[in-house]
Scaffold this active site. Structure first.
Site, mmCIF file in Angstrom:
data_model
loop_
_atom_site.group_PDB
_atom_site.id
_atom_site.type_symbol
_atom_site.label_atom_id
_atom_site.label_comp_id
_atom_site.label_asym_id
_atom_site.label_seq_id
_atom_site.Cartn_x
_atom_site.Cartn_y
_atom_site.Cartn_z
ATOM 1 C CG PHE A 29 -0.146 0.197 2.559
ATOM 2 C CD1 PHE A 29 -0.089 1.451 2.951
ATOM 3 C CD2 PHE A 29 0.376 -0.914 3.144
ATOM 4 C CE1 PHE A 29 0.490 1.650 4.155
ATOM 5 C CE2 PHE A 29 1.068 -0.582 4.287
ATOM 6 C CZ PHE A 29 1.010 0.754 5.052
ATOM 7 C CB SER A 44 5.286 4.018 -7.092
ATOM 8 O OG SER A 44 5.404 2.718 -7.629
ATOM 9 N N GLY A 88 -1.610 -7.412 -9.293
ATOM 10 C CA GLY A 88 -0.946 -6.516 -10.483
ATOM 11 C C GLY A 88 0.439 -6.765 -10.313
ATOM 12 C CB THR A 89 2.804 -8.173 -7.529
ATOM 13 O OG1 THR A 89 2.324 -7.251 -6.803
ATOM 14 C CG2 THR A 89 4.309 -8.397 -7.219
ATOM 15 C CB SER A 127 0.872 -9.400 -17.287
ATOM 16 O OG SER A 127 -0.026 -9.072 -18.228
ATOM 17 C CG ASN A 128 -0.027 -3.533 -18.403
ATOM 18 O OD1 ASN A 128 -0.881 -2.596 -17.857
ATOM 19 N ND2 ASN A 128 1.124 -3.091 -18.914
ATOM 20 C CG PHE A 129 -4.774 -3.920 -13.472
ATOM 21 C CD1 PHE A 129 -5.894 -4.838 -13.659
ATOM 22 C CD2 PHE A 129 -3.710 -4.497 -12.445
ATOM 23 C CE1 PHE A 129 -6.227 -5.589 -12.492
ATOM 24 C CE2 PHE A 129 -4.248 -5.639 -11.572
ATOM 25 C CZ PHE A 129 -5.206 -6.187 -11.876
ATOM 26 C CG HIS A 154 8.743 -2.030 -17.661
ATOM 27 N ND1 HIS A 154 8.777 -2.765 -18.791
ATOM 28 C CD2 HIS A 154 7.629 -1.859 -17.171
ATOM 29 C CE1 HIS A 154 7.408 -3.111 -18.749
ATOM 30 N NE2 HIS A 154 6.879 -2.545 -17.759
ATOM 31 C CG HIS A 155 10.101 1.834 -13.529
ATOM 32 N ND1 HIS A 155 10.788 1.518 -12.608
ATOM 33 C CD2 HIS A 155 8.896 1.417 -13.712
ATOM 34 C CE1 HIS A 155 9.872 0.284 -12.121
ATOM 35 N NE2 HIS A 155 8.768 0.486 -12.614
ATOM 36 C CE LYS A 180 8.262 -4.959 -15.306
ATOM 37 N NZ LYS A 180 7.287 -5.188 -14.088
#
Length: 257
Positions: free
Chosen positions: A9, A12, A93-94, A120-122, A149-150, A153
């Protein structure tokens, strides 16, 4: 009211989920969970006094309808298993779980007739990209995936890239033909049934992906770009309402849109 626990929670993505739940008229945040925190005072994290904060799964003793997980790959399997065993619908979502792990969780949830989703992605653009790639795979026998990705990740390739490759393989029903096995510097990327996956981790990206299909005299590129994590919350909200009506665990947001 749909009562929600958010794992991770204070991260990010977790913070985005907290704001989404708090702004929804039909949802209530009842707890936050993160195994690495030591301060259990909700005020520390800007939460209401009636929100419980936990750092041990065994201590969670509160009723909830939904378990949202934006934690870390090393913890997500046990977190999800715990939620299902407690009768809490998982909205995961992880990324980072293996196919064997997701299969085990699906069997467990389905045996309890408990709705849930592992996505895998929302992001809706990413999910539609995957669906379009699955359609294209029927007409192009060769493709490669580039995901960006950043720099923070943890997992590579991303869950989105792996799910895209999985959908392509399912559409074709066979492995992609390989043209060369010579790659001493591993420049050809990862491999999922012949589909090469290239993972970039650089500052400036949030989550981008492109699937490139090649045919005789032509190529097709399907791409999507995410510039703000806020975009994922549209898919999370959609998933929450959908799993409340279901009695099985769904793998992939593309299965419900």
């Amino acid at each position: 009211m749909i009562k929600v626990i958010i794992s991770g929670f204070n991260g990010s993505m977790g913070q985005k989920a907290v704001n989404m739940v708090n702004s929804a008229s039909d949802m209530q945040l009842v707890a936050g969970y993160n195994s690495i925190i030591t301060d259990l005072d909700p005020k520390t994290y800007g939460l209401s006094d009636d929100v419980k904060v936990f750092n041990k799964l065994a201590d969670i003793n509160i009723e909830a309808d939904i378990w949202i997980d934006f934690s870390v790959p090393s913890a997500v399997f046990e977190n999800t298993k715990f939620a299902i065993e407690q009768g809490i619908r998982p909205v995961i979502g992880t990324s980072g779980m293996s196919e064997d792990q997701t299969s085990e969780l699906k069997k467990l949830a389905d045996s309890k007739e408990l709705g849930g989703i592992i996505a895998s992605n929302f992001g809706l653009s990413a999910v539609l990209m995957m669906k379009f790639a699955q359609v294209a795979a029927k007409y192009f026998s060769e493709s490669e995936i580039v995901e960006k990705h950043h720099e923070d990740k943890i997992d590579a390739p991303s869950g989105t890239a792996m799910n895209t490759a999985r959908l392509i393989y399912q559409a074709r029903g066979k492995d992609q033909e390989q043209h060369s096995s010579e790659d001493p510097l591993h420049t050809r990327g990862g491999d999922y049934h012949g589909t090469k996956i290239h993972a970039l981790r650089l500052p400036g990206f949030v989550a981008d992906e492109e699937v490139i299909f090649g045919g005789v005299g032509e190529t097709l590129t399907i791409s999507q770009s995410t510039s703000d994590r806020e975009s994922f919350m549209t898919g999370v909200k959609l998933a929450i309402h959908e799993v409340m009506k279901r009695n099985q665990l769904v793998i992939g947001l593309e299965q419900i849109i």
